[in-house]
Scaffold this motif. Structure first.
Motif, PDB file in Angstrom:
ATOM      1  N   GLU A   1       0.835  -1.209   0.000  1.00 31.35           N
ATOM      2  CA  GLU A   1       0.000   0.000   0.000  1.00 31.35           C
ATOM      3  C   GLU A   1       0.869   1.258   0.000  1.00 31.35           C
ATOM      4  OE1 GLU A   1      -3.597   2.019   2.593  1.00 31.35           O
ATOM      5  OE2 GLU A   1      -3.136  -0.101   2.861  1.00 31.35           O
ATOM      6  N   GLU A   2       1.947   1.243   0.760  1.00 32.89           N
ATOM      7  CA  GLU A   2       2.877   2.381   0.801  1.00 32.89           C
ATOM      8  C   GLU A   2       3.463   2.652  -0.587  1.00 32.89           C
ATOM      9  OE1 GLU A   2       7.265   3.192   2.721  1.00 32.89           O
ATOM     10  OE2 GLU A   2       5.876   1.920   3.855  1.00 32.89           O
ATOM     11  N   GLU A   3       3.865   1.596  -1.275  1.00 30.64           N
ATOM     12  CA  GLU A   3       4.433   1.747  -2.607  1.00 30.64           C
ATOM     13  C   GLU A   3       3.377   2.179  -3.625  1.00 30.64           C
ATOM     14  OE1 GLU A   3       7.911   1.326  -3.961  1.00 30.64           O
ATOM     15  OE2 GLU A   3       7.834   2.112  -1.926  1.00 30.64           O
ATOM     16  N   VAL A   4       2.160   1.689  -3.486  1.00 32.31           N
ATOM     17  CA  VAL A   4       1.072   2.127  -4.372  1.00 32.31           C
ATOM     18  C   VAL A   4       0.906   3.632  -4.254  1.00 32.31           C
ATOM     19  CG1 VAL A   4      -1.442   2.082  -4.685  1.00 32.31           C
ATOM     20  CG2 VAL A   4      -0.168  -0.065  -4.500  1.00 32.31           C
ATOM     21  N   ASP A   5       0.887   4.138  -3.045  1.00 26.72           N
ATOM     22  CA  ASP A   5       0.764   5.584  -2.835  1.00 26.72           C
ATOM     23  C   ASP A   5       1.964   6.327  -3.417  1.00 26.72           C
ATOM     24  OD1 ASP A   5      -1.663   5.236  -1.542  1.00 26.72           O
ATOM     25  OD2 ASP A   5      -0.784   5.298   0.473  1.00 26.72           O
ATOM     26  N   ARG A   6       3.162   5.779  -3.230  1.00 27.20           N
ATOM     27  CA  ARG A   6       4.378   6.458  -3.685  1.00 27.20           C
ATOM     28  C   ARG A   6       4.439   6.588  -5.203  1.00 27.20           C
ATOM     29  NH1 ARG A   6       9.194   5.500  -5.760  1.00 27.20           N
ATOM     30  NH2 ARG A   6       8.933   3.252  -5.798  1.00 27.20           N
ATOM     31  N   ILE A   7       3.972   5.574  -5.931  1.00 31.33           N
ATOM     32  CA  ILE A   7       4.100   5.614  -7.387  1.00 31.33           C
ATOM     33  C   ILE A   7       2.884   6.207  -8.096  1.00 31.33           C
ATOM     34  CG2 ILE A   7       5.751   3.718  -7.437  1.00 31.33           C
ATOM     35  CD1 ILE A   7       3.499   1.922  -8.504  1.00 31.33           C
ATOM     36  N   GLY A   8       1.959   6.773  -7.351  1.00 28.64           N
ATOM     37  CA  GLY A   8       0.883   7.495  -8.031  1.00 28.64           C
ATOM     38  C   GLY A   8      -0.526   7.209  -7.573  1.00 28.64           C
ATOM     39  N   GLY A   9      -0.718   6.209  -6.731  1.00 29.03           N
ATOM     40  CA  GLY A   9      -2.043   5.931  -6.208  1.00 29.03           C
ATOM     41  C   GLY A   9      -2.812   4.912  -7.030  1.00 29.03           C
ATOM     42  N   VAL A  10      -3.908   4.471  -6.455  1.00 29.94           N
ATOM     43  CA  VAL A  10      -4.719   3.400  -7.040  1.00 29.94           C
ATOM     44  C   VAL A  10      -5.244   3.765  -8.424  1.00 29.94           C
ATOM     45  CG1 VAL A  10      -6.856   2.089  -6.756  1.00 29.94           C
ATOM     46  CG2 VAL A  10      -5.354   2.449  -4.789  1.00 29.94           C
ATOM     47  N   SER A  11      -5.804   4.958  -8.580  1.00 34.09           N
ATOM     48  CA  SER A  11      -6.405   5.341  -9.864  1.00 34.09           C
ATOM     49  C   SER A  11      -5.373   5.366 -10.984  1.00 34.09           C
ATOM     50  CB  SER A  11      -7.081   6.706  -9.751  1.00 34.09           C
ATOM     51  OG  SER A  11      -8.163   6.628  -8.855  1.00 34.09           O
ATOM     52  N   ALA A  12      -4.214   5.945 -10.728  1.00 34.35           N
ATOM     53  CA  ALA A  12      -3.172   6.029 -11.758  1.00 34.35           C
ATOM     54  C   ALA A  12      -2.673   4.642 -12.142  1.00 34.35           C
ATOM     55  CB  ALA A  12      -2.016   6.892 -11.264  1.00 34.35           C
ATOM     56  N   ILE A  13      -2.462   3.790 -11.149  1.00 34.72           N
ATOM     57  CA  ILE A  13      -1.968   2.440 -11.436  1.00 34.72           C
ATOM     58  C   ILE A  13      -3.003   1.651 -12.224  1.00 34.72           C
ATOM     59  CG2 ILE A  13      -1.319   0.230 -10.386  1.00 34.72           C
ATOM     60  CD1 ILE A  13      -0.101   1.908  -8.087  1.00 34.72           C
ATOM     61  N   ALA A  14      -4.260   1.725 -11.796  1.00 36.27           N
ATOM     62  CA  ALA A  14      -5.325   1.008 -12.500  1.00 36.27           C
ATOM     63  C   ALA A  14      -5.408   1.460 -13.959  1.00 36.27           C
ATOM     64  CB  ALA A  14      -6.658   1.229 -11.787  1.00 36.27           C
ATOM     65  N   ARG A  15      -5.339   2.769 -14.185  1.00 32.92           N
ATOM     66  CA  ARG A  15      -5.399   3.315 -15.546  1.00 32.92           C
ATOM     67  C   ARG A  15      -4.217   2.827 -16.377  1.00 32.92           C
ATOM     68  NH1 ARG A  15      -4.728   8.431 -14.434  1.00 32.92           N
ATOM     69  NH2 ARG A  15      -2.511   8.260 -14.802  1.00 32.92           N
ATOM     70  N   ASP A  16      -3.010   2.950 -15.825  1.00 35.68           N
ATOM     71  CA  ASP A  16      -1.807   2.592 -16.579  1.00 35.68           C
ATOM     72  C   ASP A  16      -1.682   1.097 -16.831  1.00 35.68           C
ATOM     73  OD1 ASP A  16      -1.227   5.279 -16.608  1.00 35.68           O
ATOM     74  OD2 ASP A  16       0.377   5.159 -15.122  1.00 35.68           O
ATOM     75  N   MET A  17      -2.225   0.278 -15.931  1.00 37.84           N
ATOM     76  CA  MET A  17      -2.129  -1.176 -16.094  1.00 37.84           C
ATOM     77  C   MET A  17      -3.347  -1.769 -16.786  1.00 37.84           C
ATOM     78  SD  MET A  17      -0.223  -2.466 -12.667  1.00 37.84           S
ATOM     79  CE  MET A  17       0.098  -4.058 -13.404  1.00 37.84           C
ATOM     80  N   GLY A  18      -4.384  -0.939 -16.997  1.00 34.56           N
ATOM     81  CA  GLY A  18      -5.575  -1.425 -17.681  1.00 34.56           C
ATOM     82  C   GLY A  18      -6.410  -2.372 -16.854  1.00 34.56           C
TER      83      GLY A  18
END
Length: 138
Positions: free
Chosen positions: A13-30
């Motif tokens: 969860e800490e790393e998810v926040d550090r690299i841009g958050g849930v929405s950004a990761i979901a968008r970038d990973m499809g």
């Protein structure tokens, strides 16, 4: 090597926040945002997705798994740049390095932004304001 898995979910969860958050990761990973939330809640990220988070998104996977920072965490932009560089031809790599060197050199000299510098006789620029050096006095 001993791998300490305690705190895995918290580190993820800490790393998810550090690299841009849930929405950004979901968008970038499809994937759906709920997918990311499920990974955070259950701590069961598929290996191929964990590798993608590390390789493309810049997540410190070593830290997530072991609790020790790898010392080479990259931002998502840096990871993308590195992936593109690695996939490029030799001429593409040379062009990328040249562009970065030129940008760094220009920035260190205070040139950049929307400033255009024109030197020599008879040079003309289409567009907005510019500085002209070497004008002849008439």
């Amino acid at each position: 090597m001993f791998i300490f898995m305690g705190g895995y979910r918290e580190r993820f969860e800490e790393e998810v926040d550090r690299i841009g958050g849930v929405s950004a990761i979901a968008r970038d990973m499809g994937v759906a945002r709920n997918t990311i939330y499920n990974w955070m809640e259950k701590g069961n990220v598929p290996l191929n997705r964990l590798a993608a988070l590390g390789g493309v998104m810049g997540m410190d996977v070593v830290y997530v798994v072991t609790g020790q920072h790898s010392g080479s965490s990259l931002s998502a932009e840096e990871s993308e740049m590195l992936a593109l560089y690695r996939a490029a031809t030799l001429s593409g790599k040379m062009a990328a390095v040249g562009a970065l060197q030129g940008a760094a050199s220009a920035e260190s000299k205070g040139i950049g932004g929307n400033q255009v510098v024109v030197k020599g006789d008879g040079n003309k620029v289409a567009g907005g304001g510019y500085h002209r050096y070497g004008d002849k006095k008439k």
